[in-house]
Design a protein around this motif. Structure first.
Motif: not given
Length: 62
Positions: A36, A39-40
């Protein structure tokens, strides 16, 4: 023997594809980030590999 210059690869090595799990996973593992987080970074900074690696390094040093 030299390389055949007419055979070109269509991929752009300067970009990270956020749609490809293996590229996101590689970015995350290289800098000790979670998926995550990687992806951020891609969502926030775009897919330029140089920019992402610089930001990932800064994030990893915190």
């Amino acid at each position: 023997m030299t390389d055949d210059k007419t055979k070109r690869d269509f991929r752009d090595r300067d970009r990270v594809s956020g749609d490809e799990e293996y590229e996101v996973g590689y970015l995350a593992s290289k800098f000790g980030l979670s998926i995550p987080q990687a992806r951020d970074l891609i969502a926030r900074h775009g897919n330029n590999r140089e920019t992402l690696e610089r930001e990932a390094k800064a994030l990893g040093n915190r």
